[in-house]
Structure formats: structure tokens, C-alpha cells
Scaffold this motif. Structure first.
Motif, PDB file in Angstrom:
ATOM      1  N   GLY A  30      34.860  68.119  40.951  1.00 20.23           N
ATOM      2  CA  GLY A  30      33.978  68.309  39.909  1.00 20.23           C
ATOM      3  C   GLY A  30      33.708  67.029  39.423  1.00 20.23           C
ATOM      4  O   GLY A  30      32.417  66.510  39.012  1.00 20.23           O
ATOM      5  N   VAL A  31      34.100  65.787  40.193  1.00 23.12           N
ATOM      6  CA  VAL A  31      34.286  64.801  39.302  1.00 23.12           C
ATOM      7  C   VAL A  31      32.693  63.998  40.659  1.00 23.12           C
ATOM      8  O   VAL A  31      31.903  64.075  40.025  1.00 23.12           O
ATOM      9  N   THR A  32      32.855  64.708  41.752  1.00 19.84           N
ATOM     10  CA  THR A  32      31.858  64.048  43.086  1.00 19.84           C
ATOM     11  C   THR A  32      30.486  64.776  41.946  1.00 19.84           C
ATOM     12  O   THR A  32      29.924  64.383  42.426  1.00 19.84           O
ATOM     13  N   LEU A  33      30.495  65.936  41.730  1.00 21.81           N
ATOM     14  CA  LEU A  33      29.669  66.663  40.807  1.00 21.81           C
ATOM     15  C   LEU A  33      28.619  65.582  40.412  1.00 21.81           C
ATOM     16  O   LEU A  33      27.651  66.005  39.884  1.00 21.81           O
ATOM     17  N   LEU A  34      29.796  65.445  39.461  1.00 22.58           N
ATOM     18  CA  LEU A  34      29.620  64.387  37.706  1.00 22.58           C
ATOM     19  C   LEU A  34      28.069  63.494  38.700  1.00 22.58           C
ATOM     20  O   LEU A  34      27.042  63.169  37.865  1.00 22.58           O
ATOM     21  N   PHE A  35      28.816  63.081  39.811  1.00 25.11           N
ATOM     22  CA  PHE A  35      28.065  61.811  39.889  1.00 25.11           C
ATOM     23  C   PHE A  35      27.207  62.331  40.843  1.00 25.11           C
ATOM     24  O   PHE A  35      26.133  61.104  40.694  1.00 25.11           O
ATOM     25  N   GLY A 119      40.206  60.304  45.624  1.00 27.20           N
ATOM     26  CA  GLY A 119      40.515  60.267  44.327  1.00 27.20           C
ATOM     27  C   GLY A 119      40.312  58.769  43.636  1.00 27.20           C
ATOM     28  O   GLY A 119      40.818  58.820  42.668  1.00 27.20           O
ATOM     29  N   LEU A 120      39.821  57.753  44.574  1.00 27.64           N
ATOM     30  CA  LEU A 120      39.238  56.859  43.403  1.00 27.64           C
ATOM     31  C   LEU A 120      38.046  56.922  42.627  1.00 27.64           C
ATOM     32  O   LEU A 120      36.689  56.472  42.914  1.00 27.64           O
ATOM     33  N   PHE A 121      38.223  57.849  41.583  1.00 24.94           N
ATOM     34  CA  PHE A 121      37.505  57.702  40.854  1.00 24.94           C
ATOM     35  C   PHE A 121      36.813  56.650  40.089  1.00 24.94           C
ATOM     36  O   PHE A 121      35.802  56.586  39.833  1.00 24.94           O
ATOM     37  N   ASP A 122      37.598  55.787  39.829  1.00 22.82           N
ATOM     38  CA  ASP A 122      37.357  54.966  38.766  1.00 22.82           C
ATOM     39  C   ASP A 122      36.452  53.905  40.480  1.00 22.82           C
ATOM     40  O   ASP A 122      35.341  52.940  39.097  1.00 22.82           O
ATOM     41  N   ILE A 123      36.526  53.417  41.264  1.00 20.99           N
ATOM     42  CA  ILE A 123      36.194  52.728  42.295  1.00 20.99           C
ATOM     43  C   ILE A 123      34.667  53.217  41.977  1.00 20.99           C
ATOM     44  O   ILE A 123      33.344  53.113  41.723  1.00 20.99           O
ATOM     45  N   ALA A 124      34.021  54.664  42.030  1.00 18.43           N
ATOM     46  CA  ALA A 124      32.927  55.285  42.004  1.00 18.43           C
ATOM     47  C   ALA A 124      32.290  54.898  41.155  1.00 18.43           C
ATOM     48  O   ALA A 124      30.792  54.759  40.436  1.00 18.43           O
ATOM     49  N   GLY A 125      33.103  55.609  39.598  1.00 20.31           N
ATOM     50  CA  GLY A 125      32.252  54.440  38.557  1.00 20.31           C
ATOM     51  C   GLY A 125      31.473  53.814  38.316  1.00 20.31           C
ATOM     52  O   GLY A 125      30.499  53.658  37.813  1.00 20.31           O
ATOM     53  N   ILE A 126      32.128  52.625  38.926  1.00 12.44           N
ATOM     54  CA  ILE A 126      32.133  50.923  38.482  1.00 12.44           C
ATOM     55  C   ILE A 126      30.939  50.960  39.743  1.00 12.44           C
ATOM     56  O   ILE A 126      29.461  50.356  39.326  1.00 12.44           O
ATOM     57  N   LEU A 127      31.318  51.378  40.765  1.00 15.79           N
ATOM     58  CA  LEU A 127      29.860  51.310  41.726  1.00 15.79           C
ATOM     59  C   LEU A 127      28.855  52.308  41.673  1.00 15.79           C
ATOM     60  O   LEU A 127      27.575  50.894  41.602  1.00 15.79           O
ATOM     61  N   ILE A 129      27.803  51.701  38.264  1.00 18.04           N
ATOM     62  CA  ILE A 129      27.485  51.208  36.904  1.00 18.04           C
ATOM     63  C   ILE A 129      26.694  49.999  38.174  1.00 18.04           C
ATOM     64  O   ILE A 129      25.262  49.835  37.238  1.00 18.04           O
ATOM     65  N   VAL A 130      27.043  49.424  38.653  1.00 13.60           N
ATOM     66  CA  VAL A 130      26.646  48.030  39.330  1.00 13.60           C
ATOM     67  C   VAL A 130      25.545  48.598  40.072  1.00 13.60           C
ATOM     68  O   VAL A 130      24.000  47.735  39.816  1.00 13.60           O
ATOM     69  N   VAL A 131      25.285  49.804  40.544  1.00 10.38           N
ATOM     70  CA  VAL A 131      24.063  50.069  41.528  1.00 10.38           C
ATOM     71  C   VAL A 131      22.851  50.294  40.850  1.00 10.38           C
ATOM     72  O   VAL A 131      21.913  49.737  40.470  1.00 10.38           O
ATOM     73  N   THR A 132      23.580  50.814  39.209  1.00  9.46           N
ATOM     74  CA  THR A 132      21.725  51.328  37.770  1.00  9.46           C
ATOM     75  C   THR A 132      21.571  50.212  38.045  1.00  9.46           C
ATOM     76  O   THR A 132      20.214  50.240  38.151  1.00  9.46           O
ATOM     77  N   VAL A 133      22.323  49.111  37.181  1.00  4.88           N
ATOM     78  CA  VAL A 133      21.922  48.142  36.200  1.00  4.88           C
ATOM     79  C   VAL A 133      20.853  47.111  37.780  1.00  4.88           C
ATOM     80  O   VAL A 133      19.778  46.556  37.561  1.00  4.88           O
ATOM     81  N   MET A 134      21.565  46.771  38.879  1.00  2.87           N
ATOM     82  CA  MET A 134      20.903  46.115  39.886  1.00  2.87           C
ATOM     83  C   MET A 134      19.350  46.790  40.241  1.00  2.87           C
ATOM     84  O   MET A 134      19.073  46.140  40.047  1.00  2.87           O
ATOM     85  N   ILE A 135      19.080  47.691  40.627  1.00  2.95           N
ATOM     86  CA  ILE A 135      18.539  48.842  41.104  1.00  2.95           C
ATOM     87  C   ILE A 135      16.974  48.790  40.225  1.00  2.95           C
ATOM     88  O   ILE A 135      15.940  48.131  40.045  1.00  2.95           O
ATOM     89  N   PHE A 136      17.743  48.486  38.368  1.00  8.86           N
ATOM     90  CA  PHE A 136      16.420  48.614  37.861  1.00  8.86           C
ATOM     91  C   PHE A 136      16.346  46.987  37.103  1.00  8.86           C
ATOM     92  O   PHE A 136      14.907  47.226  36.800  1.00  8.86           O
ATOM     93  N   LEU A 137      17.262  46.362  37.457  1.00 10.39           N
ATOM     94  CA  LEU A 137      16.787  45.048  37.131  1.00 10.39           C
ATOM     95  C   LEU A 137      15.539  44.407  38.140  1.00 10.39           C
ATOM     96  O   LEU A 137      15.001  43.583  37.898  1.00 10.39           O
ATOM     97  N   LEU A 138      16.011  44.308  39.469  1.00  9.38           N
ATOM     98  CA  LEU A 138      15.195  44.258  40.261  1.00  9.38           C
ATOM     99  C   LEU A 138      13.831  45.351  40.657  1.00  9.38           C
ATOM    100  O   LEU A 138      12.666  44.529  40.949  1.00  9.38           O
ATOM    101  N   ASP A 139      13.651  46.125  39.816  1.00  7.43           N
ATOM    102  CA  ASP A 139      12.554  47.267  40.067  1.00  7.43           C
ATOM    103  C   ASP A 139      11.373  46.853  38.869  1.00  7.43           C
ATOM    104  O   ASP A 139      10.273  46.717  39.142  1.00  7.43           O
TER     105      ASP A 139
END
Length: 224
Positions: A30-35, A119-127, A129-139
Motif C-alpha cells: 500500500g505504501v509502495t503504491l502511494l509512492f 519497511g523503511l518508509f520514512d527514508i522513502a518519503g525523505i528521498l 521530497i528531496v528528489v522532487t525539490v531538486m528536479i523542479f529547482l534545477l528545471d
């Protein structure tokens, strides 16, 4: 019981993980599907101005879920994990990646599947967020204007000087890429940066001996 059997049983027992319950497996998927859906929509938003490949975007979401399933399976037994590694090692993907950013999204989906699979959902969430911010800023960072391609065709061999004089008034940077001279006809290809492309084409068309003028914009490499 021989020492070999004792060592084998000890090794197999040490690598076995606690069995996951059905609720834990459902939670992981379920969490993987959300990501996976999050990656799907980010890729759709980022490529709205470019060529959008829906099948590739759907594959990104599926890859995250499949990778999570593989990680869950690998954790169950060392024998299964070795067999799966051997099976996956013979897989060859020959689809060419057209955009380097597509490769980033593919690794992102794989990483989400691996991280959520353990089961490391918090790391997936942080990753994410960081990747999204980086991609949109560099774009959004401004880049230099891509050069245009100007093609001129005429009937006079000496039209190059007249055309270059006109081009120099409209463009600070230009470079003659090729000249093709045949009996009674001359073709010139010029790389340049110009803001008023329409005015340039009209003035070149009014020159004596010019038969054809075309200016093309392209998304190639930018010359700084």
C-alpha cells in the motif's frame, strides 16, 4: 551429525528472517503504491511541455511495486534470494533511454521499491521530497538560448556577403556551418542566435537572387 551439517543448519537459521504477516505485506504494498503514484504524477507534470510517454510512466509505477515484491521475497530465504539473483542476472533490457531524466525516474522507482520492501518508509518519503525539490529547482534554472539553423538558397554565388551583412545586424553570434555551390545555385547553412527571426527571414527574402530562406529552432545542445 557431522560438523558440515551443523554448520549448514546454523548458517541457514541465521539468515532466515522473521515471517511477515499478511497485514505487514499489505502495508508495504500500500505504501509502495502511494509512492509509485506520486512518481507517476511528478513525471507527468515535469514532462507536460515535452514528449510524454504514458507507457513509460506506467512502467515506472509498476517497477516500484514489482521491486518491493522482489525484496519481500528475497528476505524470506537465502536460497530464494540466490535463485532470484541468478534469474534476474540473465535479463537484458534493450530499450534505449531517450532522455537522461527518464533514467533518473527509473532509478527513483527502483529505489522506492527496495526501500519500501524492507519497511523503511520514512527514508522513502525523505528521498521523494528531496528528489522532487531538486528536479523542479534545477528545471527552473535559466539556460542559454539554443542556436537556430538558418538555411539560405539562391542563384548567385556572391550572395554570401550580402546575406552575412543582414545576419550580422540581427544576430551577435552566427557561424556558417556549410556551403554548397552548384552551377547556378548556392546553398548556405548558418547557426545563429536571433530574437527577431521573422524580420531576418523577410529581409533576406527581399535580397536579389535569394530563392529560399528558412529558419529552424531545435532542442539540441546549448553553446555558452
Amino acid at each position: 551429525m557431522s560438523f558440515k551439517d551443523v554448520f549448514k543448519n546454523s548458517f541457514m537459521n541465521s539468515v532466515n528472517m522473521a515471517d511477515l504477516s499478511v497485514s505487514q505485506i499489505v502495508t508495504i504494498f500500500g505504501v509502495t503504491l502511494l509512492f509509485a503514484l506520486y512518481i507517476f504524477f511528478i513525471y507527468r507534470i515535469l514532462t507536460r511541455k515535452n514528449f510524454y510517454n504514458k507507457s513509460y510512466n506506467t512502467a515506472l509505477a509498476a517497477v516500484a511495486l514489482i521491486t518491493a515484491a522482489v525484496i519481500i521475497t528475497i528476505q524470506s530465504s537465502i536460497v530464494v534470494s540466490l535463485g532470484m539473483v541468478g534469474a534476474l542476472s540473465i535479463v537484458r533490457f534493450r530499450t534505449a533511454v531517450k532522455d537522461p531524466l527518464d533514467l533518473v525516474f527509473m532509478f527513483w522507482a527502483l529505489a522506492i521499491g527496495i526501500i519500501c520492501g524492507v519497511g523503511l518508509f520514512d527514508i522513502a518519503g525523505i528521498l521523494s521530497i528531496v528528489v522532487t525539490v531538486m528536479i523542479f529547482l534545477l528545471d527552473r534554472l535559466p539556460v542559454a538560448q539554443s542556436p537556430m539553423i538558418l538555411m539560405i538558397q539562391g542563384i548567385h554565388c556572391d550572395m554570401e556577403d550580402a546575406a552575412a551583412a543582414v545576419v550580422s545586424r540581427y544576430a551577435k553570434y552566427y557561424n556558417i556551418k556549410s556551403r554548397n555551390i552548384t552551377p547556378g545555385r548556392t546553398s548556405i547553412v548558418i547557426e545563429l542566435r536571433v530574437k527577431d527571426g521573422g524580420g531576418l527571414v523577410q529581409e533576406l527574402s527581399s535580397l536579389d537572387g535569394i530563392e529560399y530562406v528558412s529558419i529552424i529552432d531545435h532542442d539540441g545542445e546549448v553553446t555558452f
